[in-house]
Design a protein around this motif. Structure first.
Motif, mmCIF file in Angstrom:
data_model
loop_
_atom_site.group_PDB
_atom_site.id
_atom_site.type_symbol
_atom_site.label_atom_id
_atom_site.label_comp_id
_atom_site.label_asym_id
_atom_site.label_seq_id
_atom_site.Cartn_x
_atom_site.Cartn_y
_atom_site.Cartn_z
ATOM 1 N N ASN A 9 0.715 -1.174 0.137
ATOM 2 C CA ASN A 9 0.047 0.196 -0.092
ATOM 3 C C ASN A 9 0.805 1.323 -0.048
ATOM 4 O O ASN A 9 0.402 2.271 -0.453
ATOM 5 N N GLY A 70 0.967 11.601 -10.403
ATOM 6 C CA GLY A 70 0.551 10.684 -9.338
ATOM 7 C C GLY A 70 -0.760 10.970 -8.949
ATOM 8 O O GLY A 70 -1.504 11.957 -9.423
ATOM 9 N N ALA A 71 -1.130 10.104 -7.800
ATOM 10 C CA ALA A 71 -2.488 10.477 -7.177
ATOM 11 C C ALA A 71 -2.592 11.836 -6.461
ATOM 12 O O ALA A 71 -3.526 12.222 -6.116
ATOM 13 N N THR A 72 -1.344 12.110 -5.678
ATOM 14 C CA THR A 72 -1.236 13.296 -4.966
ATOM 15 C C THR A 72 -1.826 14.464 -6.020
ATOM 16 O O THR A 72 -2.629 15.454 -5.538
ATOM 17 N N ASN A 75 -5.368 14.321 -6.826
ATOM 18 C CA ASN A 75 -6.419 14.930 -5.984
ATOM 19 C C ASN A 75 -6.290 16.483 -5.863
ATOM 20 O O ASN A 75 -7.205 16.987 -5.664
ATOM 21 N N HIS A 100 -6.513 10.388 2.720
ATOM 22 C CA HIS A 100 -5.231 10.754 2.291
ATOM 23 C C HIS A 100 -4.769 12.119 2.557
ATOM 24 O O HIS A 100 -5.448 12.896 2.363
ATOM 25 N N SER A 102 -3.252 14.061 0.814
ATOM 26 C CA SER A 102 -3.282 14.913 -0.338
ATOM 27 C C SER A 102 -4.678 15.351 -0.729
ATOM 28 O O SER A 102 -4.675 16.572 -1.435
ATOM 29 N N MET A 148 -12.606 8.685 -0.303
ATOM 30 C CA MET A 148 -11.862 7.448 -0.847
ATOM 31 C C MET A 148 -12.618 6.174 -0.751
ATOM 32 O O MET A 148 -13.500 5.995 -0.073
ATOM 33 N N SER A 152 -6.268 3.547 2.775
ATOM 34 C CA SER A 152 -4.662 2.914 2.870
ATOM 35 C C SER A 152 -4.059 2.332 4.035
ATOM 36 O O SER A 152 -3.460 1.287 3.888
ATOM 37 N N ASP A 177 -11.023 9.137 -4.451
ATOM 38 C CA ASP A 177 -9.691 8.785 -4.313
ATOM 39 C C ASP A 177 -9.710 7.152 -4.469
ATOM 40 O O ASP A 177 -9.665 6.715 -3.355
ATOM 41 N N THR A 179 -7.168 5.342 -5.332
ATOM 42 C CA THR A 179 -5.779 5.002 -5.381
ATOM 43 C C THR A 179 -5.568 3.371 -4.993
ATOM 44 O O THR A 179 -4.829 2.464 -5.649
ATOM 45 N N GLN A 180 -6.139 3.046 -3.740
ATOM 46 C CA GLN A 180 -5.745 1.979 -3.273
ATOM 47 C C GLN A 180 -6.810 0.587 -3.646
ATOM 48 O O GLN A 180 -6.392 -0.542 -3.684
ATOM 49 N N SER A 200 -3.087 5.789 -9.194
ATOM 50 C CA SER A 200 -1.718 6.060 -9.204
ATOM 51 C C SER A 200 -1.125 4.806 -9.880
ATOM 52 O O SER A 200 -1.721 3.590 -9.654
ATOM 53 N N HIS A 202 2.047 3.272 -9.505
ATOM 54 C CA HIS A 202 2.979 2.812 -8.403
ATOM 55 C C HIS A 202 2.246 1.808 -7.132
ATOM 56 O O HIS A 202 2.588 0.955 -6.639
ATOM 57 N N LYS A 203 0.633 1.905 -7.206
ATOM 58 C CA LYS A 203 -0.120 0.963 -6.311
ATOM 59 C C LYS A 203 -0.429 -0.088 -7.040
ATOM 60 O O LYS A 203 -0.886 -1.287 -6.522
HETATM 61 N N1 PMP Z 1 -4.380 8.564 -2.144
HETATM 62 C C1 PMP Z 1 -4.225 7.501 -1.416
HETATM 63 C C2 PMP Z 1 -5.202 6.704 -0.899
HETATM 64 C C3 PMP Z 1 -2.818 6.702 -1.379
HETATM 65 O O1 PMP Z 1 -2.570 5.521 -0.670
HETATM 66 C C4 PMP Z 1 -1.618 7.316 -2.015
HETATM 67 C C5 PMP Z 1 -0.396 6.844 -1.856
HETATM 68 N N2 PMP Z 1 -0.024 6.544 -0.527
HETATM 69 C C6 PMP Z 1 -1.807 8.584 -2.680
HETATM 70 C C7 PMP Z 1 -3.416 9.111 -2.626
HETATM 71 C C8 PMP Z 1 -0.896 9.417 -3.155
HETATM 72 O O2 PMP Z 1 -0.363 8.571 -4.239
HETATM 73 P P1 PMP Z 1 1.089 9.141 -5.286
HETATM 74 O O3 PMP Z 1 1.958 8.628 -4.341
HETATM 75 O O4 PMP Z 1 0.857 8.283 -6.501
HETATM 76 O O5 PMP Z 1 1.063 10.630 -5.128
#
Ligand code: PMP
Length: 386
Positions: A9, A70-72, A75, A100, A102, A148, A152, A177, A179-180, A200, A202-203
């Protein structure tokens, strides 16, 4: 002892098949994807294929995929972009108490600057959004609800279709969000009714530093960019495209779509074996959050009487995570667990195990052994020092 990685995660390892599609682009992918010459057109074609792969994983339209770093960033774009475009009289933003950073920090920033009025919706002790509290807080002055799909730290799933419905009932947009959750459980934009979805690379065993905000034709018309420049990505995210990253992300999405179903069953079996073994070997072990509604790969476990940071340090070379953050030298408790009503002491005793595609049975055996040793050691030390 060999290294064991149970922090998917945080960031999942890159799939070698993703490396295979990225390598030719890194070696030979010449040109800017916006250029009209043949080199540029080749790059653009590769990006367009990836756009389709990412859209397919989410049930969105390829033309509504906005690639971000990325997801940050996704968001940030969803929250700032939607608030900057909201009509007068719709200035409220609602987020859950377990978002998260972000989302949380972007919403706080908008509130501090006076651009939006932020309200935080509490969660139940199971970890998901309290729908009654959302209903009480929501109104026609809300521009955006952001919740979300899966947390995470706990893996707990939110009732996003219901939340989306509540948002739409008052004419607000719903940002999710995801992402997870994406790549681990089925996620369909249309079914959930989300107007904006963040994901994102890398997840899902893709590269880091690449992600996307996926919208709908309507919602993207109500978004302002936060990065200005040459007008890439429908004018919503300027900057030359990271072609290798996008292609890798597309391949990761494609693999996830193909393999998610059986992978999640395999991973859940390993996760359940891990938790069962820990409970058998150690006393006073508790799972945090609603274990009936969570991601198949995540377990957040409290080992009573054992400080999580100390346990994690002693578990090396098995990598897991605590939700606590180190800020200016002091350890801050996880805001997520506190919001769920977990007592402060218990928060500092909670550890997140997150598994994934390359986790093996042997990894789990090693993880159990190291966790048991570390928890027993820390418990003894704590008693002796008390
Ligand atoms: N949202 C969630 C729920 C996440 O778990 C994460 C990564 N920890 C992010 C956003 C941020 O993703 P990124 O590393 O791609 O910016």
């Amino acid at each position: 002892m060999r290294e064991v990685y149970l922090d998917y995660n945080g960031s999942a390892p890159l799939d070698p098949r993703v490396v295979d599609v990225m390598t030719p682009i890194l070696n030979d992918g010449i040109g800017n994807a916006s250029s009209v010459h043949r080199f540029g057109r080749r790059q653009k074609a590769a990006v367009d294929d990836a756009r389709e792969q990412v859209a397919a994983l989410l049930g969105g339209r390829p033309s509504n995929v906005i690639f971000t770093g990325g997801a940050t960033e996704a968001n940030n774009l969803a929250l700032q972009g939607a608030i900057n475009c909201a009509p007068i009289g719709r200035s409220r933003i609602l987020i859950s108490a377990v978002e998260h950073a972000s989302v949380r920090q972007t919403a706080r920033y908008l509130d501090e600057l006076g651009l939006a009025k932020l309200d935080i919706i509490p969660v139940t002790d199971g970890g998901f959004v309290d729908l009654d509290a959302l209903e009480a807080a929501i109104g026609t002055n809300v521009a955006l609800v952001s919740v979300m799909a899966a947390n995470s730290e706990t893996g707990v799933l939110n009732p996003i279709a219901e939340i989306s419905e509540q948002a739409h009932a008052v004419g607000a947009f719903f940002h999710c969000d995801a992402t997870q959750m994406v790549g681990r459980l089925p996620f369909d934009m249309e079914e959930t009714g989300a107007d904006f979805v963040s994901t994102s690379g890398h997840k899902i065993c893709g590269p880091g530093g690449i992600g996307a905000l996926i919208g709908t034709r309507r919602s993207l018309r109500h978004l302002r960019p936060i990065i200005h420049g040459g007008g890439h990505e429908r004018g919503l995210r300027s900057g030359s495209l990271n072609v290798a990253g996008i292609v890798g992300y597309g391949e990761a999405a494609h693999i996830a779509a193909e393999e998610r179903e059986w992978e999640s069953i395999r991973v859940a079996t390993l996760r359940d074996r891990l938790t069962a073994s820990l409970k058998t070997a150690l006393g006073s072990v508790y799972e945090v959050g609603d274990i009936g509604h969570r991601l198949p790969n995540t377990a957040n476990i409290r080992f009573e009487g054992a400080d999580a940071e100390a346990v994690v340090t002693n578990m090396d070379p098995v990598a897991v995570s605590t939700g606590s953050a180190c800020n200016s030298g002091s350890i801050e408790p996880s805001e997520v667990l506190l919001a769920m009503g977990v007592p402060r002491d218990a928060v500092f005793e909670s550890i997140r195990f997150s598994l994934g595609r390359f986790t093996t049975r042997e990894d789990i055996q090693i993880a159990v052994q190291r966790t048991v040793e570390a928890v027993e050691f820390v418990r003894v030390m704590t008693r002796e020092c008390a």
